[in-house]
Design a protein around this motif. Structure first.
Motif, PDB file in Angstrom:
ATOM      1  N   TYR B  28       0.812  -1.223   0.000  1.00 38.77           N
ATOM      2  CA  TYR B  28       0.000   0.000   0.000  1.00 38.77           C
ATOM      3  C   TYR B  28       0.841   1.266   0.000  1.00 38.77           C
ATOM      4  CZ  TYR B  28      -3.979  -2.936   0.823  1.00 38.77           C
ATOM      5  OH  TYR B  28      -4.935  -3.868   0.688  1.00 38.77           O
ATOM      6  N   LEU B  87     -21.527  -4.477  -1.562  1.00 42.89           N
ATOM      7  CA  LEU B  87     -21.492  -3.143  -0.984  1.00 42.89           C
ATOM      8  C   LEU B  87     -20.404  -3.070   0.072  1.00 42.89           C
ATOM      9  CD1 LEU B  87     -23.392  -0.906  -1.813  1.00 42.89           C
ATOM     10  CD2 LEU B  87     -24.605  -1.263   0.329  1.00 42.89           C
ATOM     11  N   LEU B  88     -20.372  -4.110   0.900  1.00 43.61           N
ATOM     12  CA  LEU B  88     -19.381  -4.145   1.967  1.00 43.61           C
ATOM     13  C   LEU B  88     -17.975  -4.104   1.383  1.00 43.61           C
ATOM     14  CD1 LEU B  88     -19.804  -4.428   5.021  1.00 43.61           C
ATOM     15  CD2 LEU B  88     -19.107  -6.805   4.756  1.00 43.61           C
ATOM     16  N   THR B  91     -17.257  -0.690  -0.226  1.00 44.33           N
ATOM     17  CA  THR B  91     -16.873   0.332   0.753  1.00 44.33           C
ATOM     18  C   THR B  91     -15.487   0.025   1.290  1.00 44.33           C
ATOM     19  OG1 THR B  91     -18.094  -0.935   2.340  1.00 44.33           O
ATOM     20  CG2 THR B  91     -19.168   1.032   1.478  1.00 44.33           C
ATOM     21  N   GLU B  92     -15.225  -1.244   1.446  1.00 44.35           N
ATOM     22  CA  GLU B  92     -13.904  -1.626   1.934  1.00 44.35           C
ATOM     23  C   GLU B  92     -12.833  -1.184   0.937  1.00 44.35           C
ATOM     24  OE1 GLU B  92     -12.031  -5.780   3.195  1.00 44.35           O
ATOM     25  OE2 GLU B  92     -14.047  -5.404   3.956  1.00 44.35           O
ATOM     26  N   THR B  95     -12.508   2.493   1.218  1.00 49.77           N
ATOM     27  CA  THR B  95     -11.866   2.919   2.461  1.00 49.77           C
ATOM     28  C   THR B  95     -10.444   2.405   2.554  1.00 49.77           C
ATOM     29  OG1 THR B  95     -12.927   1.053   3.496  1.00 49.77           O
ATOM     30  CG2 THR B  95     -13.944   3.221   3.837  1.00 49.77           C
ATOM     31  N   ASN B  96     -10.141   1.413   1.740  1.00 50.80           N
ATOM     32  CA  ASN B  96      -8.775   0.905   1.743  1.00 50.80           C
ATOM     33  C   ASN B  96      -7.777   2.029   1.486  1.00 50.80           C
ATOM     34  OD1 ASN B  96      -8.782  -1.722   2.407  1.00 50.80           O
ATOM     35  ND2 ASN B  96      -9.256  -2.441   0.351  1.00 50.80           N
ATOM     36  N   ARG B  98      -8.053   5.083   2.316  1.00 50.96           N
ATOM     37  CA  ARG B  98      -7.878   5.837   3.548  1.00 50.96           C
ATOM     38  C   ARG B  98      -6.951   5.079   4.499  1.00 50.96           C
ATOM     39  NH1 ARG B  98     -10.147   5.354   8.320  1.00 50.96           N
ATOM     40  NH2 ARG B  98     -11.711   3.900   7.534  1.00 50.96           N
ATOM     41  N   VAL B  99      -7.195   3.796   4.578  1.00 47.61           N
ATOM     42  CA  VAL B  99      -6.391   2.989   5.490  1.00 47.61           C
ATOM     43  C   VAL B  99      -4.934   3.014   5.045  1.00 47.61           C
ATOM     44  CG1 VAL B  99      -6.026   0.670   6.338  1.00 47.61           C
ATOM     45  CG2 VAL B  99      -8.328   1.554   6.130  1.00 47.61           C
ATOM     46  N   ASP B 102      -3.486   6.184   5.907  1.00 50.64           N
ATOM     47  CA  ASP B 102      -3.245   6.204   7.351  1.00 50.64           C
ATOM     48  C   ASP B 102      -1.921   5.524   7.658  1.00 50.64           C
ATOM     49  OD1 ASP B 102      -5.506   7.534   7.811  1.00 50.64           O
ATOM     50  OD2 ASP B 102      -6.558   5.912   8.885  1.00 50.64           O
ATOM     51  N   LEU B 193       1.514  16.430  -2.534  1.00 51.66           N
ATOM     52  CA  LEU B 193       0.329  17.061  -3.116  1.00 51.66           C
ATOM     53  C   LEU B 193      -0.142  16.267  -4.331  1.00 51.66           C
ATOM     54  CD1 LEU B 193       0.753  20.937  -3.099  1.00 51.66           C
ATOM     55  CD2 LEU B 193      -1.059  19.581  -2.073  1.00 51.66           C
ATOM     56  N   LEU B 203      -9.475   7.630  -5.679  1.00 55.71           N
ATOM     57  CA  LEU B 203     -10.671   7.441  -4.861  1.00 55.71           C
ATOM     58  C   LEU B 203     -11.921   7.698  -5.686  1.00 55.71           C
ATOM     59  CD1 LEU B 203     -11.227   6.952  -1.790  1.00 55.71           C
ATOM     60  CD2 LEU B 203     -11.646   9.378  -1.658  1.00 55.71           C
ATOM     61  N   MET B 207     -14.651   5.173  -6.610  1.00 56.87           N
ATOM     62  CA  MET B 207     -16.037   5.429  -6.256  1.00 56.87           C
ATOM     63  C   MET B 207     -16.922   5.269  -7.474  1.00 56.87           C
ATOM     64  SD  MET B 207     -16.100   8.664  -3.779  1.00 56.87           S
ATOM     65  CE  MET B 207     -15.716   8.589  -2.081  1.00 56.87           C
ATOM     66  N   VAL B 211     -19.631   2.706  -8.015  1.00 56.10           N
ATOM     67  CA  VAL B 211     -21.022   3.063  -8.299  1.00 56.10           C
ATOM     68  C   VAL B 211     -21.489   2.332  -9.533  1.00 56.10           C
ATOM     69  CG1 VAL B 211     -22.484   4.933  -9.078  1.00 56.10           C
ATOM     70  CG2 VAL B 211     -20.960   5.276  -7.154  1.00 56.10           C
TER      71      VAL B 211
END
Lengths: 488, 717
Positions: B28, B87-88, B91-92, B95-96, B98-99, B102, B193, B203, B207, B211
């Motif tokens: 990642y 869906l799960l 979203t995972e 959100t991956n 983001r993770v 992080d 940046l 992202l 998304m 979708v």
């Protein structure tokens, strides 16, 4: 759910044609269109003098005087607004034909019709989430209007009366204020910066602090009697390569004035102050002003520089208010701060959600929190992602999971829990029947246990779905809304 | 389902990836290639999960297939789960990022910290070294002051300068280093940046992709569900159609079968009918012939029968007539009988009612009579009582009247005697002697001593002792004057009681049973009656004899038995004392208490008494006189005797005397009358004289012209 938002809101033209009132031009056509149609089907027309389906159809060839009057009213609405005196049908007619760019001073307190405000909104902004504003187009209009004014307000240059003049018009409609940037005052001599001068910037910031105050929200917030949500960012959005530290300066003066503002606002329920470089001192000042606040329910201080002292202040706030959501994501809280929060959590019966993402509470803090959760029966959501937690915390948490029956969502992503910790957590999850979400991504847990945990959670979710009679099984993770905002 | 072709390939990959350990954090971090790989891995995991889910679903489906709407429900559930998973995972996937960021941030922080620490260390070192150098230089300045030689000073200055330059150079170096770092940081910032914008675009891409895929998936699932429904419907339709067709076919075949069967049967039946008809015809003919013959025979018989019938009819008619008549008669009789029966019934009822009435009446009468009888008995008793009472009173009265009459008679007689004596002495001058007659001395009624029966005495004794009690004992003696002197009522009673108790054998057993309910005294009485009749005691005298016999026997044997019967004698004394109050003196003298007689001796005494009594019994004719009938034969004699006190000669004398005297009396009376006349005339004369006197002496006489006095001559007196 964020990803599905854009398609959810249909494009503007389709809306206006489908449900909205027809534009004024269209209203005229049937009356005028009658004349040519009459000779084309004379026999048909003669046969059926009245057509029930066509409400606009009339025998009159010349428009009625009433119609003409209404048109006149519409034309001169700005100078002479006549609305309340009309009968409801005429009111509707007038409202459906009013231009959306009338001055707010005329319309704000006169027109309550949602259709009109909807037209105003859709004309100004391409994307409107009316659900975020209590399903009220008027509220949406005023809130966004005010937000736009605030986010482009430059202290010293913009006339503050532009905002304060709006206050009497919008005070009854604005309930939430989401300002994603507050511009600092612009200096008359913007020195062209070179690479060599960059070293001075730090000292400059300190010197100019007094003159770098942002727009004081006090009078505005005091005027908004219905304000419930305040979402502020003391910083500049999309600065790109023009980055300067002084763009992100949350001065003590700002802090004090904001503290006084939120203390005076008794209707405030949600307070967010993110990405504003709030350090311990400032956080304590703000939190002190929130102690024993009558309405506050959610506090969000994510993406700041709050350390242990600030966390301790937040812990104190937990026991002195009815806070339901506390978000301290991406701060500098370490083990002592987490311990303080855990101590407050033991006796707390209000807090539902606690977010400590991207801090550094480490195992000590994690264990303290886990101990607190053994006796807490209120918290439902806990986010401990990226906190350098490891096996000991996992062990304790698995114990918590066997006992606790209120927690529905836990996030332990980006920690180094390790395979053994994962196994222990799996044991805990298997015994638990209420947990719906458990994020263990990138935390060194073996895929097997992660999968098994997923299975257990799936079973729990199914059980919860069975419990709740409505079959909405799309229980969205609370964390899902966090990143969307932070990224956007 | 999702495109199956690609998933098959991906599955292999996924399996491989699952088997190999994941290099998670490094994947990642930076390289977009690696990120893509990670994405692929995620997709593979998703597909894998979906496969497993499908397996699970299959199991679920098995269960649900039992339900009615198996397929559609299954499909719906499947789709729901699939979409939820999708869906799960979607979203995972989102959100991956983001993770991952992080994680990167954490790493950056750690590195930053490390670098910071190093930098600080470096700076500190630098400060230290520079300080040392500076100290050195300053120390050298002091040295330089001491230097006098300019050359040396120059040298030193030069070295100092060199040192200073070195120090400054060091600092400059550090500064440039730091500036370099800053520049690197700036670059880093730019990179960041860019990365951020990349991330954001990624992202957004994800998304959008998500979708799109979701829309697609939803659409697909919708299609699947629709298809499932359609399929189910079609299946249902086809199955129903099949069923329907099958049923129709079955129906038609059955119909055909039935038709064939029916035809067959119809033919059969027709044949049978034909056969039957022929057979029937033949039979019919034979039977017809036979029957015709029979008919003839029967007709003959019929004729015969008719004849007999005629005959019988006549006979029967006659009989019928007779019977009718009889019947009529019988009906008449019956009605008569009925009437009779009714009448008799009525009578019977009447009689019954009468009988009942009479029974009632008689019962009532009986009751009335019994009450009457009781009343009469009572009355009778009372009357008897009163009768006795009245008898006594009558006796008394009779006596009194007797005495009174006697007295009167005697008075008259004495008067007569006086008159006679006066006549004799005064008128005749003869001496008079009083005549003496037996009846003149008689005072009271002429009484006859009557003999009473023993039982009567006993009864009296008992009743008296009972009724009057001991208090009236004092007044008793008069009534017992007729009893033998030595015997008191008490002793008699005691003896009788003893007798009664001891000689029970003399009483008939029947009588004893009858006596039981009676009163004590009555029972005694009756017992004694029976005993007396057995012993032959009839009269009063016999009873007294018996009592005396007892007493005498006792007197004889008393002295001998006195010693042995000491307590008995004491009792005797006591009783004698009691008896003494009302008894006679003689009774006291004799130890006559019956209690002294030992009960065992009673029989001997009785035996002796009976032996003794038998002899006089023979010639003692019992003169039974009706009780209460008084002999008044002598009374008239007595009273006639009283009338003839004055003899007839004397009466004649008296008559003549009377006539003579009467004549004498007449003369005397005439004389008396004359005397009275004389006297009255004298009186009248005197009165007239006084009146005349009065008139002469009045005033009027003086006034008168001619006084009468002058006319008259006053008689001188």
């Amino acid at each position: 759910m964020q990803d599905s938002r854009p398609p959810l809101t249909p494009p503007m033209p389709s809306q206006s044609t489908s449900t909205g009132p027809p534009p004024s031009v269209a209203a005229h056509t049937p009356a005028t269109g009658l004349l040519p149609t009459k000779p084309v089907f004379p026999s048909f027309r003669r046969m059926r003098r009245i057509i029930a389906e066509d409400t606009e159809w009339s025998l009159a060839i010349v428009p009625l005087l009433m119609e003409l009057c209404i048109q006149n009213i519409i034309r001169n609405f700005q100078k002479n607004p006549i609305l309340k005196q009309l009968c409801p049908e005429d009111q509707q007619k007038v409202l459906s034909h009013l231009p959306p760019d009338l001055p707010l001073a005329v319309t704000a307190n006169l027109i309550d019709d949602e259709g009109y405000w909807r037209r105003c909104c859709t004309q100004r902004w391409p994307v409107c989430h009316v659900a975020w504003h209590g399903n009220s187009w008027k509220r949406l209009f005023f809130e966004r209007h005010l937000q736009g004014l605030l986010s482009h307000f430059i202290p010293g240059t913009t006339d503050p009366s532009t905002i304060l003049d709006l206050l009497p018009l919008c005070k009854d409609y604005v309930r939430s204020l989401r300002v994603d940037q507050l511009l600092p005052p612009v200096h008359l001599l913007p020195t062209p910066r070179t690479a060599g001068d960059q070293s001075d910037s730090g000292s400059e910031g300190e010197a100019e602090e007094s003159s770098a105050d942002h727009y004081p929200l006090g009078p505005l917030v005091a005027g908004l009697s219905q304000l419930e949500e305040l979402d502020l960012v003391y910083g500049v959005k999309d600065c790109g390569m023009n980055f300067e530290w002084k763009l992100f300066l949350f001065t003590y003066h700002d802090c004090h004035s904001l503290a006084a503002t939120i203390k005076a606002c008794h209707t405030l329920k949600i307070f967010r102050l993110t990405r504003s470089r709030v350090d311990d001192e400032r956080a304590r000042i703000l939190i002190r002003s929130l102690l024993d606040h009558p309405a506050i329910e959610e506090l969000d201080l994510s993406h700041n520089l709050i350390g242990d002292r600030g966390a301790r202040g937040a812990a104190k706030l937990l026991s002195h208010s009815r806070l339901r959501v506390l978000n301290l994501a991406n701060n500098r809280v370490r083990a002592p701060g987490a311990q303080a929060l855990a101590h407050a959590l033991v006796h707390n019966a209000n807090l539902l959600s606690l977010n400590l993402r991207l801090n550094c509470i480490e195992d000590e803090g994690g264990q303290a929190l886990a101990h607190a959760l053994l006796s807490n029966t209120c918290l439902t959501t806990l986010h401990l992602g990226g906190n350098e937690l490891s096996e000991p915390t996992a062990m304790l948490l698995s114990q918590v999971l066997t006992v606790n029956t209120t927690l529905t969502s836990i996030n332990l992503s980006c920690n180094s829990i390790g395979p053994d910790g994962g196994k222990q957590l799996l044991e805990g999850v298997v015994d638990n029947k209420t947990l719906l979400e458990f994020d263990l991504r990138l935390s060194d847990v073996t895929q097997e246990s992660e999968y098994l945990i997923g299975q257990a959670l799936h079973a729990n979710r199914e059980a919860a779905r069975q419990r709740a009679l409505n079959p909405s099984h799309f229980v969205l993770p609370v964390t899902a809304s966090g990143p969307g905002k932070s990224v956007a | 389902m999702n495109p199956p072709g690609s998933s098959g390939v991906l599955e292999h990959k996924a399996d491989e990836l699952v088997s190999t350990p994941i290099r998670a954090p490094s994947v990642y971090s930076d390289d977009p290639q690696e990120r893509i790989q990670a994405r692929r891995l995620r997709i593979a995991a998703r597909v894998e999960a979906r496969r497993r889910e499908a397996l699970g679903e299959y199991l679920d489906g098995k269960k649900e297939s039992e339900e009615d709407h198996g397929r559609s429900y299954k499909q719906k559930e499947e789709s729901r789960l699939k979409l939820a998973k999708l869906l799960l995972y979607g979203t995972e996937l989102v959100t991956n990022i983001r993770v991952a960021i992080d994680v990167r941030e954490i790493h950056r922080r750690v590195e930053e910290e490390e670098i910071k620490r190093q930098r600080i260390e470096k700076l500190e070192n630098e400060v230290k070294t520079s300080q040392d150098k500076f100290d050195e230089i300053t120390a050298k300045w002091k040295e330089g002051r001491q230097k006098r030689i300019p050359q040396e000073l120059w040298d030193m200055l030069i070295t100092q300068q060199l040192h200073c330059a070195g120090l400054i150079e060091d600092k400059n170096k550090l500064i440039s280093e730091l500036q370099q770092e800053l520049k690197i940081k700036d670059d880093q910032y730019v990179k960041d940046l860019k990365k951020q914008s990349d991330d954001i675009t990624l992202l957004l891409e994800r998304m959008e992709e998500q979708v799109k895929s979701m829309v697609k998936a939803f659409y697909q699932e919708l299609l699947h569900i629709e298809k499932a429904f359609e399929l189910e419907r079609q299946e249902l339709l086809t199955s129903n159609k099949k069923k329907w067709e099958w049923a129709l076919q079955a129906h038609s075949t059955k119909e055909l079968e039935y038709l064939v069967n029916r035809m067959k049967r119809v033919q059969e039946y027709e044949q049978q009918l034909n056969k039957q008809r022929i057979w029937d015809c033949e039979e019919y003919i034979t039977i017809k012939i036979k029957l015709e013959q029979d008919v003839q025979v029967l007709e003959q018989q019929l004729q015969q029968m008719k004849a007999t019938y005629q005959l019988n009819q006549e006979k029967l008619e006659y009989n019928f007539q007779v019977l009718k008549k009889r019947d009529e008669e019988s009906t008449v009789i019956k009605s008569q009988q009925k009437r009779k029966i009714n009448r008799l019934h009525d009578k019977l009822n009447n009689l019954r009612s009468k009988y009942a009435k009479q029974v009632k009446q008689f019962q009532e009468e009986n009751q009335a009579l019994t009450t009457d009888y009781k009343r009469l008995v009572m009355q009778f008793k009372e009357i008897q009582k009163s009768l006795r009472h009245f008898a006594l009173i009558d006796d008394e009265k009779f006596r009194e009247i007797w005495l009174m009459n006697e007295e009167e008679a005697k008075g008259l007689i004495s008067k007569a005697f006086d008159v006679d004596r006066i006549i004799h002495t005064q008128h005749l001058g003869l001496p008079w002697t009083a005549p003496d007659f037996w009846f003149l001395n008689n005072v009271g009624p002429i009484s006859q001593q009557m003999k009473r029966s023993a039982t009567q005495i006993v009864e009296e004794v008992l009743r008296q002792t009972e009724e009057e009690g001991e208090e009236e004992a004092a007044s008793k003696p008069e009534s017992y004057l007729d009893l033998p002197k030595q015997i008191s009522a008490k002793t008699t009673k005691k003896i009788l009681m003893l007798l009664c108790d001891e000689s029970g054998f003399l009483i008939e057993s029947k009588l004893l049973s009858l006596l039981l309910p009676l009163e004590k005294t009555e029972s005694y009485l009756l017992r004694l009656d029976a005993i007396f009749s057995a012993l032959g005691i009839e009269s009063e005298g016999d009873l007294y004899k018996l009592v005396n016999f007892f007493l005498k026997y006792q007197a004889h044997h008393g002295s001998s038995s006195q010693v042995s019967l000491a307590p008995g004698s004491e009792a005797a004394e006591q009783t004698s004392l009691e008896g003494g109050e009302g008894g006679e003196q003689e009774e006291k003298a004799a130890p006559a208490s019956s209690s002294l007689i030992h009960p065992n001796d009673v029989l001997k005494v009785l035996e002796a008494f009976v032996m003794g009594l038998r002899k006089p019994r023979d010639f003692q004719a019992s003169l039974k006189v009706g009780m209460g009938v008084r002999d008044d034969s002598e009374d008239s004699e007595y009273w006639e005797a009283l009338t003839t006190v004055i003899p007839a000669a004397k009466q004649n004398l008296w008559d003549t005397l009377y006539t003579a005297l009467e004549k004498y009396h007449l003369v005397l009376t005439q004389r008396a009358k004359l005397l009275v006349e004389n006297e009255s005339l004298e009186q009248q004369n005197a009165e007239l004289q006084s009146l005349l006197q009065q008139y002469l002496h009045s005033k009027i006489n003086s006034e008168l012209q001619v006084p009468p006095t002058q006319v008259l001559r006053v008689p001188s007196k």
